[in-house]
Design a protein around this motif. Structure first.
Motif, mmCIF file in Angstrom:
data_model
loop_
_atom_site.group_PDB
_atom_site.id
_atom_site.type_symbol
_atom_site.label_atom_id
_atom_site.label_comp_id
_atom_site.label_asym_id
_atom_site.label_seq_id
_atom_site.Cartn_x
_atom_site.Cartn_y
_atom_site.Cartn_z
ATOM 1 N N TYR A 140 70.809 17.944 67.776
ATOM 2 C CA TYR A 140 70.603 19.142 68.588
ATOM 3 C C TYR A 140 71.526 20.270 68.102
ATOM 4 C CZ TYR A 140 67.799 17.318 72.540
ATOM 5 O OH TYR A 140 66.801 16.835 73.339
ATOM 6 N N GLY A 171 63.562 24.276 80.216
ATOM 7 C CA GLY A 171 62.279 23.580 80.208
ATOM 8 C C GLY A 171 61.844 23.079 81.574
ATOM 9 N N LYS A 198 70.524 22.991 72.452
ATOM 10 C CA LYS A 198 69.137 23.432 72.299
ATOM 11 C C LYS A 198 68.311 22.246 71.850
ATOM 12 C CE LYS A 198 66.452 27.265 70.348
ATOM 13 N NZ LYS A 198 66.508 28.404 69.381
ATOM 14 N N THR A 199 67.277 21.918 72.614
ATOM 15 C CA THR A 199 66.460 20.743 72.318
ATOM 16 C C THR A 199 65.593 20.997 71.091
ATOM 17 O OG1 THR A 199 64.518 21.363 73.617
ATOM 18 C CG2 THR A 199 66.353 20.318 74.807
ATOM 19 N N PHE A 200 65.002 19.942 70.577
ATOM 20 C CA PHE A 200 64.102 20.083 69.437
ATOM 21 C C PHE A 200 62.858 20.890 69.799
ATOM 22 C CE2 PHE A 200 66.122 15.821 68.392
ATOM 23 C CZ PHE A 200 67.044 16.369 67.514
ATOM 24 N N ASP A 201 62.572 21.022 71.107
ATOM 25 C CA ASP A 201 61.454 21.841 71.579
ATOM 26 C C ASP A 201 61.855 23.292 71.818
ATOM 27 O OD1 ASP A 201 59.721 19.662 71.593
ATOM 28 O OD2 ASP A 201 60.277 19.095 73.639
ATOM 29 N N GLY A 202 63.129 23.610 71.606
ATOM 30 C CA GLY A 202 63.577 24.986 71.748
ATOM 31 C C GLY A 202 64.091 25.365 73.118
ATOM 32 N N HIS A 203 64.290 24.402 73.989
ATOM 33 C CA HIS A 203 64.812 24.697 75.323
ATOM 34 C C HIS A 203 66.343 24.676 75.312
ATOM 35 C CE1 HIS A 203 60.903 24.618 77.112
ATOM 36 N NE2 HIS A 203 60.677 23.365 76.768
ATOM 37 N N GLU A 237 58.944 14.558 81.629
ATOM 38 C CA GLU A 237 57.535 14.921 81.711
ATOM 39 C C GLU A 237 57.335 16.276 82.390
ATOM 40 O OE1 GLU A 237 55.601 11.659 83.599
ATOM 41 O OE2 GLU A 237 55.842 10.314 81.877
ATOM 42 N N GLY A 238 58.145 17.235 82.005
ATOM 43 C CA GLY A 238 57.996 18.595 82.512
ATOM 44 C C GLY A 238 58.608 18.836 83.880
#
Length: 233
Positions: A49, A183, A71-76, A143-144
């Protein structure tokens, strides 16, 4: 909440012993940073990260860096420093940025209500009298959905019990989930992690304890509360 000094960017190697994190800075230097988060940090401390550290020139400190953001791999973005949750709420109280507390005239931190044995993060003063707020930092994303807590918390359940008793006695009491994860779009009680805490929250809510969740805008320069999020009990 503006970071007082520019943050240093790097990559997380690992988090260990709860309070320590090894980080490779952009300069190539490997440093050990203080991790100001005692929770499980599920999904917040993955090796690789991007992370940001605040430096300190205090010679009395054992570690010269504090881990502030990931920062996560998803950009959060994730606010790692749980102490910042109270700072964010305090700033919002001063700026009357939280709709539910826009009528606050004054506030004090770390106050024990009369007759209680728990100290709460804030005692706010309104035209109607005093009210109490307990703040929890939320960073667990599954899961969101955001969940609290990320580990069992007997202390958290006790806080809810006292807040519920205050509310039942006619003293306004609020549990505030400060969501330091961009996120997360809603907050739920993590019954699958701590069923006792989940039960305590629901009992307190039935007694009149208010529950709100506040989302954050997070970047390398600052963090600020910017939206209300739904809470699903």
């Amino acid at each position: 909440m503006q970071f007082t000094t520019p943050l240093l960017h790097g990559k997380l190697i690992r988090r260990y012993k709860r309070f320590l994190a090894d980080v490779t800075l952009d300069s190539g230097e490997e440093v050990v940073a203080h991790c100001p988060n005692t929770g499980a940090m599920t999904g917040c401390a993955e090796p690789g990260y991007e992370v940001w550290l605040s430096p300190s020139d205090n010679p009395k400190r054992k570690l010269a860096y504090t881990w502030e953001l990931a920062k996560t791999f998803d950009g959060h973005f994730i606010g790692i420093n749980t102490h910042n949750a109270n700072k964010l709420v305090a700033e919002a109280l001063d700026n009357k940025a939280i709709a539910e507390f826009s009528h606050v005239q004054d506030w004090k931190a770390e106050v024990t209500p009369p007759g209680a044995d728990s100290r709460f993060d804030f005692c706010i003063t309104t035209a109607e009298g005093d009210a109490y707020i307990e703040v929890k930092s939320v960073t667990l994303l599954e899961e969101g959905k955001g969940y609290f807590p990320d580990a069992r918390t007997t202390r958290g359940a006790k806080h809810c019990e006292t807040l519920g008793n205050l509310a039942a006695a006619g003293v306004p009491a609020t549990l505030v989930f400060c969501v330091q994860h961009t996120g997360i779009r809603e907050v739920r009680i993590a019954e699958h992690i701590d069923p006792n805490y989940a039960a305590a929250v629901r009992v307190a809510h039935d007694k009149g304890m208010q529950i709100i969740a506040l989302g954050c805008e997070i970047n390398e320069q600052n963090i600020k509360l910017n939206q209300s999020l739904p809470v699903i009990l």
